[in-house]
Structures are given as structure tokens and as C-alpha cells.
Design a protein around this motif. Structure first.
Motif, PDB file in Angstrom:
ATOM      1  N   GLU A   1      45.139  29.922  42.954  1.00  0.00           N
ATOM      2  CA  GLU A   1      44.915  30.761  44.135  1.00  0.00           C
ATOM      3  C   GLU A   1      44.862  32.247  43.749  1.00  0.00           C
ATOM      4  O   GLU A   1      44.013  33.003  44.218  1.00  0.00           O
ATOM      5  N   ILE A   2      45.760  32.647  42.857  1.00  0.00           N
ATOM      6  CA  ILE A   2      45.786  34.036  42.383  1.00  0.00           C
ATOM      7  C   ILE A   2      44.512  34.339  41.603  1.00  0.00           C
ATOM      8  O   ILE A   2      43.845  35.346  41.820  1.00  0.00           O
ATOM      9  N   ARG A   3      44.173  33.448  40.681  1.00  0.00           N
ATOM     10  CA  ARG A   3      42.985  33.623  39.847  1.00  0.00           C
ATOM     11  C   ARG A   3      41.714  33.725  40.711  1.00  0.00           C
ATOM     12  O   ARG A   3      40.888  34.608  40.511  1.00  0.00           O
ATOM     13  N   LYS A   4      41.589  32.842  41.698  1.00  0.00           N
ATOM     14  CA  LYS A   4      40.420  32.853  42.583  1.00  0.00           C
ATOM     15  C   LYS A   4      40.318  34.173  43.347  1.00  0.00           C
ATOM     16  O   LYS A   4      39.245  34.751  43.472  1.00  0.00           O
ATOM     17  N   CYS A   5      41.444  34.654  43.834  1.00  0.00           N
ATOM     18  CA  CYS A   5      41.491  35.907  44.595  1.00  0.00           C
ATOM     19  C   CYS A   5      40.991  37.076  43.749  1.00  0.00           C
ATOM     20  O   CYS A   5      40.175  37.884  44.190  1.00  0.00           O
ATOM     21  N   ILE A   6      41.476  37.169  42.501  1.00  0.00           N
ATOM     22  CA  ILE A   6      41.088  38.259  41.602  1.00  0.00           C
ATOM     23  C   ILE A   6      39.617  38.130  41.200  1.00  0.00           C
ATOM     24  O   ILE A   6      38.882  39.120  41.170  1.00  0.00           O
ATOM     25  N   GLU A   7      39.180  36.918  40.901  1.00  0.00           N
ATOM     26  CA  GLU A   7      37.781  36.715  40.500  1.00  0.00           C
ATOM     27  C   GLU A   7      36.815  37.040  41.635  1.00  0.00           C
ATOM     28  O   GLU A   7      35.752  37.606  41.398  1.00  0.00           O
ATOM     29  N   GLU A   8      37.186  36.701  42.863  1.00  0.00           N
ATOM     30  CA  GLU A   8      36.337  37.029  44.011  1.00  0.00           C
ATOM     31  C   GLU A   8      36.249  38.535  44.231  1.00  0.00           C
ATOM     32  O   GLU A   8      35.275  39.024  44.786  1.00  0.00           O
ATOM     33  N   ALA A   9      37.265  39.276  43.775  1.00  0.00           N
ATOM     34  CA  ALA A   9      37.236  40.742  43.886  1.00  0.00           C
ATOM     35  C   ALA A   9      36.422  41.358  42.746  1.00  0.00           C
ATOM     36  O   ALA A   9      36.159  42.559  42.745  1.00  0.00           O
ATOM     37  N   GLY A  10      36.030  40.533  41.745  1.00  0.00           N
ATOM     38  CA  GLY A  10      35.180  41.014  40.667  1.00  0.00           C
ATOM     39  C   GLY A  10      35.879  41.279  39.345  1.00  0.00           C
ATOM     40  O   GLY A  10      35.317  41.912  38.454  1.00  0.00           O
ATOM     41  N   TYR A  11      37.100  40.769  39.185  1.00  0.00           N
ATOM     42  CA  TYR A  11      37.872  41.023  37.973  1.00  0.00           C
ATOM     43  C   TYR A  11      38.324  39.705  37.359  1.00  0.00           C
ATOM     44  O   TYR A  11      38.109  38.655  37.927  1.00  0.00           O
ATOM     45  N   SER A  12      38.939  39.759  36.183  1.00  0.00           N
ATOM     46  CA  SER A  12      39.429  38.535  35.552  1.00  0.00           C
ATOM     47  C   SER A  12      40.923  38.612  35.301  1.00  0.00           C
ATOM     48  O   SER A  12      41.463  39.680  35.041  1.00  0.00           O
TER      49      SER A  12
END
Length: 78
Positions: free
Chosen positions: A60-71
Motif C-alpha cells: 500500500e505504501i509502495r503503490k502510494c509513492i509510485e502513483e505520486a511519481g517516485y520510487s
């Protein structure tokens, strides 16, 4: 219950791709949309500190950050 205090979970998230204050604000805003999370992003350290009364899954954390454009480079629970 009387006198019982629920523990706060602290999660540190390494974030790659942030280069400016706008980037860190965008990542922080995204993380703060997670239910029950209070997040603070530190651009210089390329990390975020999340505090929550309930555990948040790594995916969930990873998806949130990736959707914001970061890794995400790492996720640690303290």
C-alpha cells in the motif's frame, strides 16, 4: 478501555526521485491520504516518517509513492 493507550507504529520509507520542495510536498500529500497516517517527508534525507495507530502494508505504501511519481528504496518499521 480505560487507561489503555494504543501504540503508534512508526514506519520509515526511503524515497528516490524527489529533487525539490514541490516533490517532497507531493509525496507527503500522497502519504497523508493513507487511512490514519500522519506523514512527514524529509527531502534532504530522501525519506518519509509515517506514524499510524494501525499497520499499513508495504504494498500500500509502495503503490502510494509510485502513483505520486517516485520510487521506494526501503521500508522499515521502528
Amino acid at each position: 478501555m480505560f487507561g489503555i493507550k494504543k501504540e503508534t507504529i512508526e514506519i520509515t520509507v526511503g524515497i528516490e526521485g524527489m529533487t525539490c520542495g514541490h516533490c517532497s510536498a507531493r509525496a507527503e500529500k500522497a502519504l497523508n491520504t493513507l487511512p490514519g497516517v500522519k506523514a512527514k517527508v524529509f527531502l534532504e534525507d530522501k525519506k518519509a516518517v509515517l506514524r499510524s495507530k494501525t499497520d499499513i502494508g508495504d504494498d500500500e505504501i509502495r503503490k502510494c509513492i509510485e502513483e505520486a511519481g517516485y520510487s521506494v528504496t526501503e521500508i522499515k518499521r521502528v
